[in-house]
Design a protein around this motif. Structure first.
Motif, PDB file in Angstrom:
ATOM      1  N   VAL A 161      -2.753  38.474  18.476  1.00  0.00           N
ATOM      2  CA  VAL A 161      -2.946  37.400  17.783  1.00  0.00           C
ATOM      3  C   VAL A 161      -3.903  37.692  16.790  1.00  0.00           C
ATOM      4  N   GLY A 162      -4.744  38.661  16.733  1.00  0.00           N
ATOM      5  CA  GLY A 162      -5.547  39.089  15.567  1.00  0.00           C
ATOM      6  C   GLY A 162      -5.066  39.995  14.606  1.00  0.00           C
ATOM      7  N   ILE A 163      -4.354  40.748  15.152  1.00  0.00           N
ATOM      8  CA  ILE A 163      -3.579  41.692  14.339  1.00  0.00           C
ATOM      9  C   ILE A 163      -2.384  41.022  13.499  1.00  0.00           C
ATOM     10  N   ALA A 164      -1.758  40.223  14.258  1.00  0.00           N
ATOM     11  CA  ALA A 164      -0.586  39.438  13.628  1.00  0.00           C
ATOM     12  C   ALA A 164      -1.271  38.658  12.646  1.00  0.00           C
ATOM     13  N   GLY A 165      -2.379  37.769  12.738  1.00  0.00           N
ATOM     14  CA  GLY A 165      -2.902  36.882  11.957  1.00  0.00           C
ATOM     15  C   GLY A 165      -3.422  37.526  10.513  1.00  0.00           C
ATOM     16  N   LEU A 166      -4.042  38.770  10.901  1.00  0.00           N
ATOM     17  CA  LEU A 166      -4.517  39.614   9.673  1.00  0.00           C
ATOM     18  C   LEU A 166      -3.461  39.967   8.827  1.00  0.00           C
ATOM     19  N   PHE A 167      -2.463  40.746   9.669  1.00  0.00           N
ATOM     20  CA  PHE A 167      -1.412  41.245   8.750  1.00  0.00           C
ATOM     21  C   PHE A 167      -0.673  40.148   7.857  1.00  0.00           C
ATOM     22  N   PHE A 168      -0.159  39.037   8.401  1.00  0.00           N
ATOM     23  CA  PHE A 168       0.596  37.738   7.764  1.00  0.00           C
ATOM     24  C   PHE A 168      -0.470  37.401   6.939  1.00  0.00           C
ATOM     25  N   GLY A 169      -1.599  36.854   7.252  1.00  0.00           N
ATOM     26  CA  GLY A 169      -2.582  36.050   6.551  1.00  0.00           C
ATOM     27  C   GLY A 169      -3.065  37.288   5.017  1.00  0.00           C
ATOM     28  N   GLY A 170      -3.249  38.097   5.449  1.00  0.00           N
ATOM     29  CA  GLY A 170      -3.698  39.206   4.447  1.00  0.00           C
ATOM     30  C   GLY A 170      -2.457  39.420   3.222  1.00  0.00           C
ATOM     31  N   THR A 171      -1.304  39.587   3.992  1.00  0.00           N
ATOM     32  CA  THR A 171      -0.175  39.565   2.998  1.00  0.00           C
ATOM     33  C   THR A 171       0.056  38.401   2.132  1.00  0.00           C
ATOM     34  N   THR A 172      -0.106  37.098   2.804  1.00  0.00           N
ATOM     35  CA  THR A 172      -0.120  35.970   2.025  1.00  0.00           C
ATOM     36  C   THR A 172      -1.066  36.082   0.830  1.00  0.00           C
ATOM     37  N   LEU A 173      -2.277  36.276   1.335  1.00  0.00           N
ATOM     38  CA  LEU A 173      -3.335  36.083   0.279  1.00  0.00           C
ATOM     39  C   LEU A 173      -2.843  37.164  -0.990  1.00  0.00           C
ATOM     40  N   TRP A 174      -2.881  38.259  -0.497  1.00  0.00           N
ATOM     41  CA  TRP A 174      -2.433  39.526  -1.538  1.00  0.00           C
ATOM     42  C   TRP A 174      -1.549  39.107  -2.413  1.00  0.00           C
ATOM     43  N   THR A 175      -0.359  38.614  -2.033  1.00  0.00           N
ATOM     44  CA  THR A 175       0.998  38.206  -2.701  1.00  0.00           C
ATOM     45  C   THR A 175       0.760  36.962  -3.447  1.00  0.00           C
ATOM     46  N   THR A 176       0.013  35.962  -3.040  1.00  0.00           N
ATOM     47  CA  THR A 176      -0.300  34.848  -3.676  1.00  0.00           C
ATOM     48  C   THR A 176      -1.139  35.181  -5.173  1.00  0.00           C
ATOM     49  N   ILE A 177      -2.240  36.109  -4.850  1.00  0.00           N
ATOM     50  CA  ILE A 177      -3.206  36.397  -5.884  1.00  0.00           C
ATOM     51  C   ILE A 177      -2.298  37.601  -6.948  1.00  0.00           C
ATOM     52  N   LYS A 178      -1.392  37.957  -6.568  1.00  0.00           N
ATOM     53  CA  LYS A 178      -0.522  38.816  -7.513  1.00  0.00           C
ATOM     54  C   LYS A 178       0.401  38.045  -8.197  1.00  0.00           C
ATOM     55  N   LEU A 179       0.861  36.865  -7.751  1.00  0.00           N
ATOM     56  CA  LEU A 179       1.795  36.118  -8.287  1.00  0.00           C
ATOM     57  C   LEU A 179       0.999  35.125  -9.408  1.00  0.00           C
ATOM     58  N   ILE A 180      -0.037  34.660  -8.886  1.00  0.00           N
ATOM     59  CA  ILE A 180      -0.906  33.764  -9.877  1.00  0.00           C
ATOM     60  C   ILE A 180      -1.289  34.634 -11.147  1.00  0.00           C
ATOM     61  N   LYS A 181      -1.758  35.871 -10.740  1.00  0.00           N
ATOM     62  CA  LYS A 181      -2.423  36.759 -12.203  1.00  0.00           C
ATOM     63  C   LYS A 181      -1.069  37.254 -12.854  1.00  0.00           C
ATOM     64  N   LYS A 182       0.158  36.934 -12.268  1.00  0.00           N
ATOM     65  CA  LYS A 182       1.351  37.584 -12.984  1.00  0.00           C
ATOM     66  C   LYS A 182       1.136  39.123 -13.204  1.00  0.00           C
ATOM     67  N   ASP A 183       0.648  39.907 -11.996  1.00  0.00           N
ATOM     68  CA  ASP A 183       0.436  41.221 -12.025  1.00  0.00           C
ATOM     69  C   ASP A 183       1.807  41.920 -11.213  1.00  0.00           C
ATOM     70  N   HIS A 184       2.760  41.970 -12.029  1.00  0.00           N
ATOM     71  CA  HIS A 184       4.010  42.520 -11.488  1.00  0.00           C
ATOM     72  C   HIS A 184       4.687  42.818 -12.775  1.00  0.00           C
ATOM     73  N   PRO A 185       5.871  43.866 -12.585  1.00  0.00           N
ATOM     74  CA  PRO A 185       6.699  44.279 -13.681  1.00  0.00           C
ATOM     75  C   PRO A 185       7.835  43.268 -13.834  1.00  0.00           C
ATOM     76  N   ASP A 186       8.331  43.037 -14.958  1.00  0.00           N
ATOM     77  CA  ASP A 186       9.480  42.121 -15.253  1.00  0.00           C
ATOM     78  C   ASP A 186      10.528  42.155 -14.281  1.00  0.00           C
ATOM     79  N   GLY A 187      11.210  41.305 -13.806  1.00  0.00           N
ATOM     80  CA  GLY A 187      12.193  41.379 -12.866  1.00  0.00           C
ATOM     81  C   GLY A 187      12.373  39.877 -12.331  1.00  0.00           C
ATOM     82  N   LEU A 188      13.532  39.451 -11.915  1.00  0.00           N
ATOM     83  CA  LEU A 188      13.938  38.291 -11.369  1.00  0.00           C
ATOM     84  C   LEU A 188      13.234  37.202 -11.908  1.00  0.00           C
TER      85      LEU A 188
END
Length: 71
Positions: A44-71
């Protein structure tokens, strides 16, 4: 904006996948109850850290628009 890295579409896929993973984890805990042994807590801990960390990291990247152009 970053020149390299995952595109916006990739980040949206990662966000959807990680939110689905968190939902399945919550559903499993709701259905089966909290783990009783150390192996269950580890899973449970490893799954929670993996999915929670990915959610947090991805959300921050999307909010800051820190990604190359595409889609």
């Amino acid at each position: 904006m970053s020149k390299y890295g995952p595109t916006r579409g990739d980040l949206l896929f990662r966000l959807a996948f990680s939110l689905a993973g968190l939902a399945v984890l919550v559903a499993a805990i709701t259905y089966r109850g909290w783990p009783q042994g150390p192996g269950g807590w580890e899973a449970v801990g490893i799954a929670g850290l993996f999915f929670g960390g990915t959610t947090l990291w991805t959300t921050i990247k999307l909010i800051k628009k820190d990604h190359p152009d595409g889609l």
